[in-house]
Design a protein around this motif. Sequence first.
Motif, PDB file in Angstrom:
ATOM      1  N   GLY A 242       0.818  -1.198   0.000  1.00 43.25           N
ATOM      2  CA  GLY A 242       0.000   0.000   0.000  1.00 43.25           C
ATOM      3  C   GLY A 242       0.855   1.251   0.000  1.00 43.25           C
ATOM      4  N   GLU A 243       2.014   1.152   0.659  1.00 39.65           N
ATOM      5  CA  GLU A 243       2.930   2.289   0.742  1.00 39.65           C
ATOM      6  C   GLU A 243       3.456   2.686  -0.631  1.00 39.65           C
ATOM      7  OE1 GLU A 243       2.549   0.528   4.719  1.00 39.65           O
ATOM      8  OE2 GLU A 243       2.874  -0.284   2.701  1.00 39.65           O
ATOM      9  N   TYR A 245       1.940   2.687  -3.323  1.00 43.44           N
ATOM     10  CA  TYR A 245       0.876   3.392  -4.030  1.00 43.44           C
ATOM     11  C   TYR A 245       0.517   4.700  -3.322  1.00 43.44           C
ATOM     12  CZ  TYR A 245      -3.831   3.966  -6.069  1.00 43.44           C
ATOM     13  OH  TYR A 245      -4.943   4.444  -6.704  1.00 43.44           O
ATOM     14  N   ALA A 246       0.418   4.628  -1.984  1.00 43.59           N
ATOM     15  CA  ALA A 246      -0.128   5.758  -1.235  1.00 43.59           C
ATOM     16  C   ALA A 246       0.881   6.885  -1.011  1.00 43.59           C
ATOM     17  CB  ALA A 246      -0.660   5.274   0.110  1.00 43.59           C
ATOM     18  N   LEU A 249       1.293   9.535  -3.684  1.00 41.54           N
ATOM     19  CA  LEU A 249       0.064  10.331  -3.794  1.00 41.54           C
ATOM     20  C   LEU A 249      -0.043  11.331  -2.649  1.00 41.54           C
ATOM     21  CD1 LEU A 249      -2.547   7.572  -4.765  1.00 41.54           C
ATOM     22  CD2 LEU A 249      -1.452   9.252  -6.271  1.00 41.54           C
ATOM     23  N   ILE A 266      -5.636   9.597   2.579  1.00 38.55           N
ATOM     24  CA  ILE A 266      -5.138   8.784   1.458  1.00 38.55           C
ATOM     25  C   ILE A 266      -4.507   7.466   1.886  1.00 38.55           C
ATOM     26  CG2 ILE A 266      -3.418   8.734  -0.409  1.00 38.55           C
ATOM     27  CD1 ILE A 266      -3.877  11.710  -0.803  1.00 38.55           C
ATOM     28  N   HIS A 268      -4.507   4.859   4.441  1.00 37.21           N
ATOM     29  CA  HIS A 268      -5.187   3.567   4.648  1.00 37.21           C
ATOM     30  C   HIS A 268      -6.211   3.253   3.547  1.00 37.21           C
ATOM     31  CE1 HIS A 268      -6.626   0.056   6.743  1.00 37.21           C
ATOM     32  NE2 HIS A 268      -7.868   0.545   6.714  1.00 37.21           N
ATOM     33  N   SER A 270      -6.078   3.845   0.504  1.00 39.15           N
ATOM     34  CA  SER A 270      -5.381   3.363  -0.688  1.00 39.15           C
ATOM     35  C   SER A 270      -5.147   1.863  -0.609  1.00 39.15           C
ATOM     36  CB  SER A 270      -4.045   4.097  -0.847  1.00 39.15           C
ATOM     37  OG  SER A 270      -4.241   5.464  -1.100  1.00 39.15           O
ATOM     38  N   SER A 271      -4.774   1.394   0.573  1.00 35.77           N
ATOM     39  CA  SER A 271      -4.551  -0.043   0.753  1.00 35.77           C
ATOM     40  C   SER A 271      -5.847  -0.822   0.563  1.00 35.77           C
ATOM     41  CB  SER A 271      -3.968  -0.314   2.144  1.00 35.77           C
ATOM     42  OG  SER A 271      -2.681   0.253   2.265  1.00 35.77           O
ATOM     43  N   ARG A 273      -8.348   0.033  -1.355  1.00 38.84           N
ATOM     44  CA  ARG A 273      -8.622   0.006  -2.799  1.00 38.84           C
ATOM     45  C   ARG A 273      -7.759  -1.053  -3.491  1.00 38.84           C
ATOM     46  NH1 ARG A 273      -9.169   6.247  -5.026  1.00 38.84           N
ATOM     47  NH2 ARG A 273     -10.633   7.003  -3.431  1.00 38.84           N
ATOM     48  N   LEU A 274      -6.496  -1.121  -3.106  1.00 38.37           N
ATOM     49  CA  LEU A 274      -5.612  -2.125  -3.691  1.00 38.37           C
ATOM     50  C   LEU A 274      -6.095  -3.532  -3.375  1.00 38.37           C
ATOM     51  CD1 LEU A 274      -2.004  -0.734  -3.092  1.00 38.37           C
ATOM     52  CD2 LEU A 274      -3.090  -1.184  -5.293  1.00 38.37           C
TER      53      LEU A 274
END
Length: 316
Positions: A242-243, A245-246, A249, A266, A268, A270-271, A273-274
């Motif tokens: 997740g890191e 990706y997040a 951003l 953004i 948590h 984001s994780s 969503r992944l």
Amino acid sequence: MNPKIRIVNEEILSDNWYVLKKITYMSEARDGSWNSQSRESYDRGNGSTILLYNREQQTIILTRQFRIPTYVNGNETGLLIEACAGLLDKESAEDSIRRETEEETGYRITNVQKIGEAYMSPGSVTEILHFFVAEYSSNMKVGEGGGVKEEQENIEVLEYPFQQAIDMIQTGEIKDGKTIMLLQYAQINRLLDPVLRQQHILIAGPYRSGTGDNPDLIQRNIELMNDTALQVYEAGHLPVLGEWYALPLIEKAGSQQIGDDIFNRIFHPSSVRLLKHCDAVLRIGGPSQGADEMVNVARGMGKIVYSDIRDIPRIV
């Protein structure tokens, strides 16, 4: 031909259904002498049989029908559970089993695999039985099966979980030889094992937990997750953090420090969503409320949860 065997006489005892013969022959003994013997031989042609299996559902297809020879020899109902089978009837073994499968079970199978052939009762019956296996699915069903009415067949189609069928051998519910051979072949060769495929695996571990927001300790956690991701990759899968990706951003969105409003908006989510696009979660490292929450979310979605890198199957 075997030079130590000489056929002396063949007498037809019956050809009412198939051909029963009395065969007299001479056989050469080890000391060179010749001995005369007579045996009965029943010729009903050769046959084929098949086990239909569904790897995804972990099921197999069998049939049940009345068998008079078993009824007069201890089978109280005369009903026998067995794999689909039939005589070749001037066809190739593969063409025969395709036809028999559709007639008896209603499934029109595509790919069949021959696994061998055997004499089933060599002391009295000439038949060679050709053994096949094939995968089936619901979209292959084109009829109800049950056999050919003109041949007075009355066949019940059965679908069992594979493990239940294996257990039925032990309980004596399945006593048919060819069926036992096919089921044990499937068991020994792990025919119904899920096909190993590449998974998209989310690595969940502590990011801030236990660090006091110390950048060096946070970086140590990231390195642990990166090292684990490399192992997942080398096992043949697609790792993601997740890191990864997040954090870019969050920086782009203008976050000034860990835990500010932009970070929380953004990081948590984001994780989560992944995770929707992943097949599994690998939980690593020490205590982490966020990582534990990801595991719970994953389980709620029906995702696979691994707790050790060694639990992940290698596909390369």
